[in-house]
Design an enzyme around this catalytic site. Structure first.
Site, PDB file in Angstrom:
ATOM      1  N   GLU A 362       4.129   3.730   7.475  1.00 33.58           N
ATOM      2  CA  GLU A 362       3.693   2.893   8.732  1.00 33.58           C
ATOM      3  C   GLU A 362       4.911   2.518   9.319  1.00 33.58           C
ATOM      4  OE1 GLU A 362       1.300  -0.926   8.229  1.00 33.58           O
ATOM      5  OE2 GLU A 362      -0.357   0.664   8.799  1.00 33.58           O
ATOM      6  N   HIS A 393       3.263  17.913 -15.277  1.00 35.30           N
ATOM      7  CA  HIS A 393       2.166  18.809 -15.685  1.00 35.30           C
ATOM      8  C   HIS A 393       1.224  19.054 -14.597  1.00 35.30           C
ATOM      9  CE1 HIS A 393       3.510  18.936 -19.684  1.00 35.30           C
ATOM     10  NE2 HIS A 393       3.837  17.587 -19.598  1.00 35.30           N
TER      11      HIS A 393
HETATM   12  O1  LIG Z   1      -3.629  -8.324   6.249  1.00 27.84           O
HETATM   13  P1  LIG Z   1      -4.657  -7.579   7.565  1.00 27.84           P
HETATM   14  O2  LIG Z   1      -4.385  -8.327   8.946  1.00 27.84           O
HETATM   15  O3  LIG Z   1      -5.908  -7.885   7.139  1.00 27.84           O
HETATM   16  O4  LIG Z   1      -4.185  -6.165   7.711  1.00 27.84           O
HETATM   17  C1  LIG Z   1      -4.177  -5.335   6.839  1.00 27.84           C
HETATM   18  C2  LIG Z   1      -3.649  -3.950   7.485  1.00 27.84           C
HETATM   19  O5  LIG Z   1      -4.257  -3.582   8.601  1.00 27.84           O
HETATM   20  C3  LIG Z   1      -3.992  -2.484   9.384  1.00 27.84           C
HETATM   21  O6  LIG Z   1      -4.070  -1.476   8.489  1.00 27.84           O
HETATM   22  C4  LIG Z   1      -2.505  -2.571   9.518  1.00 27.84           C
HETATM   23  O7  LIG Z   1      -1.945  -1.311   9.957  1.00 27.84           O
HETATM   24  C5  LIG Z   1      -1.478  -3.031   8.107  1.00 27.84           C
HETATM   25  O8  LIG Z   1      -0.134  -3.080   8.253  1.00 27.84           O
HETATM   26  C6  LIG Z   1      -2.249  -4.210   7.656  1.00 27.84           C
HETATM   27  O9  LIG Z   1      -1.354  -4.264   6.315  1.00 27.84           O
END
Ligand SMILES: O=P(O)(O)OC[C@H]1O[C@H](O)[C@H](O)[C@@H](O)[C@@H]1O
Length: 559
Positions: A362, A393
């Site tokens: 990411e 394995h």
């Molecule tokens: O913590 P939040 O705001 O719920 O986001 C949760 C996730 O959302 C998205 O997938 C972003 O790309 C992530 O980087 C992030 O960790």
């Protein structure tokens, strides 16, 4: 252009002198086998090593020469790495597309350090939240914090996804040895209702605390699961007021948390200068702190900080994150590797590869430079892995004899936390066996087994080619004395900074994640269409339309 960007960093990377020199040099290295490199230099295995914050790095089995290292370090200098490191620690807005600092290092800065964001010192706020977290964790652990019906909390269910899940679950699994035995932690991330249903099936709501983690508090999966958890809890306890004793939140969005019905006093905050995948040492680590206790959590932060200091101050040539980052650049851009395997010889690190997938891909799965031009070179490798010896394995066949080149990071510890089989010398024979496998694999990958060796061993000449191993497959080994909160913190910081190093060389923003956004928007529209059962028209492509129509039809017919 931002003032922390050096001229060189913004120029086309592939035209910089160091890149060009590496391009000319790599044909020379490609022609050499690790067998020759080791034969030419008997000290290689001791020389190509570095040490910091309790971690020993052996990169002698990477396909590099002293000249390669010299050129990679020159590349780092030409890309302005020292200035970029300073800019990150200083709190400059290095996340340029979101106009934000990337200050996860402030989360583990000792009290008394001063780090300014928009003129405000953030370190006192960090420690104020840590103290609130510690008071809460102690209350849950001691039983002072009771559920709505007066029962002690026995179960913690963390609801979050991405960075609000992968860090906490990885660290909880990694530090299970240090966790309070009468507390059980579970992690729910997937919007598939099965995740929540299975996590709560055998739990008593009266003894269960939900920690809802979301930086934005808008993430569909997390809010959906949090609402479902709330309904489950209220249905079991028969009272809306139970939410106050069974739900706490971790977020930067106080308004969103209040709207959900969690009181501000039950919210633990963090800040927009902490990226989701860099947040396990913020309040996002609350479930971990409840499990292992505030003291061990602080020990983990000290491990992070020790690696931060090393990254900030060690010369590039001895700097572990810099070396690991530059080796990744070398393997990706000059040896043509497309993936990177992470192989922890530690069952406790079973979720570490998954954690590293988000951290690495990411962060660096990008194709635009900071200046908005398309990159003319490969960026992030695909990260994957499993704990050894399980992987042996399974997919190691490809690592040894497959056609792609897969650089490997082996991670291990000299002492086990679970000595089951002490031998006469006082060491643990089962742990010896585990680590023998780790070392033997690095050796086999590097040196292989020639056809002559196989034939000399009496193999059938017709089968001998199948039984020979080319070798020359690169790996690094990371070794620490023992898995502790401190060594885990240092390990995570090591990879965080290695990812940053790669991002600096590739001249990309390692702290945004725009690529995730499109999927979120499309899923929102599609979900509305699926909910509207009889909506006649679908205006997607023919494939998506057909899939949705089939889904609707079969869903309707299911009793
Ligand atoms: O913590 P939040 O705001 O719920 O986001 C949760 C996730 O959302 C998205 O997938 C972003 O790309 C992530 O980087 C992030 O960790």
């Amino acid at each position: 252009m931002n003032d922390f960007l050096s001229e060189a960093a913004s120029a086309d990377l592939t035209r910089t002198p160091a890149w060009q020199a590496l391009g000319a040099h790599h044909t020379h290295v490609r022609a050499q086998h690790l067998r020759e490199l080791f034969a030419q230099d008997p000290q290689r295995g001791e020389r190509l090593t570095a040490e910091a914050a309790g971690w020993y790095l052996d990169y002698s089995k990477q396909r590099v020469t002293d000249e390669t290292l010299r050129l990679l370090l020159a590349l780092a200098e030409q890309c302005g790495l020292p200035a970029r490191i300073a800019a990150m620690f200083r709190g400059d807005a290095i996340n340029t597309t979101e106009h934000r600092a990337a200050l996860h290092t402030a989360l583990r800065a000792p009290e008394g350090t001063q780090i300014l964001v928009d003129g405000i010192d953030v370190v006192p706020e960090v420690h104020a939240v840590l103290r609130r977290m510690a008071a809460f964790a102690d209350a849950v652990r001691s039983g002072a914090w009771r559920g709505h019906s007066g029962k002690r909390i026995r179960n913690i269910v963390n609801i979050g996804i991405g960075g609000s899940d992968l860090g906490p679950v990885m660290a909880y699994e990694a530090l299970r040895h240090y966790s309070q035995r009468d507390l059980c932690c579970r992690f729910v991330s997937n919007v598939d209702a099965t995740a929540l249903a299975e996590a709560t099936r055998d739990l008593d709501a009266a003894e269960t605390l939900f920690i809802v983690c979301s930086k934005t508090f808008t993430t569909l999966e997390t809010l959906t699961n949090a609402h479902a958890a709330r309904a489950w809890c209220v249905a079991q306890l028969g009272d809306e007021a139970a939410v106050a004793r069974h739900f706490v939140a971790v977020s930067t969005n106080a308004e969103g948390v209040a709207k959900f019905g969690i009181a501000p006093k039950n919210m633990f905050e963090f800040w927009d200068w902490v990226g989701g995948r860099y947040s396990m040492d913020s309040a996002i680590g609350l479930s971990l702190m409840v499990a292992i206790g505030p003291e061990q959590f602080r020990d983990m932060l000290a491990g992070f900080h020790a690696m931060d200091q090393h990254f900030q101050s060690a010369p590039l040539a001895q700097n572990l994150p810099v070396l690991i980052g530059l080796l990744a650049v070398w393997n990706t851009n000059f040896l043509g590797a497309q993936t990177q395997a992470v192989l922890p010889y530690a069952q406790y690190l079973s979720r570490f590869p998954a954690y590293l997938q988000q951290l690495t891909m990411e962060s660096n799965g990008k194709h635009m430079t900071l200046d908005g031009a398309r990159v003319g070179y490969a960026t992030s490798p695909i990260v994957w892995g499993e704990p050894g010896t399980n992987g042996q394995h399974s997919f190691y066949q490809l690592l040894h004899q497959g056609t792609p080149i897969v650089p490997c990071d082996f991670i291990g510890f000299c002492q086990t936390l679970n000595p089951l089989a002490p031998d006469a010398s006082g060491s643990d024979s089962q742990h010896n066996l585990l680590m023998a496998n780790c070392f033997a694999q690095t050796e086999a990958l590097a040196f292989g087994r020639t056809l002559q060796q196989v034939l000399a061993g009496g193999a059938d000449p017709a089968v001998a080619p199948h039984r020979s191993f080319e070798g020359n497959r690169p790996s690094s080994t990371l070794l620490a004395e023992r898995l502790t909160p401190h060594s885990l913190g240092a390990l995570v910081a090591l990879y965080e900074h290695s990812v940053f190093t790669q991002g600096v060389v590739w001249n990309i923003d390692s702290f945004d994640q725009w690529g995730v956004e499109l999927g979120k928007v499309l899923a929102g529209t599609t979900a509305k269409e699926l909910a509207a059962l009889d909506a006649p028209q679908l205006a997607h492509d023919s494939s998506t339309n057909a899939l949705m129509q089939r889904y609707r039809k079969l869903r309707k017919e299911t009793p």
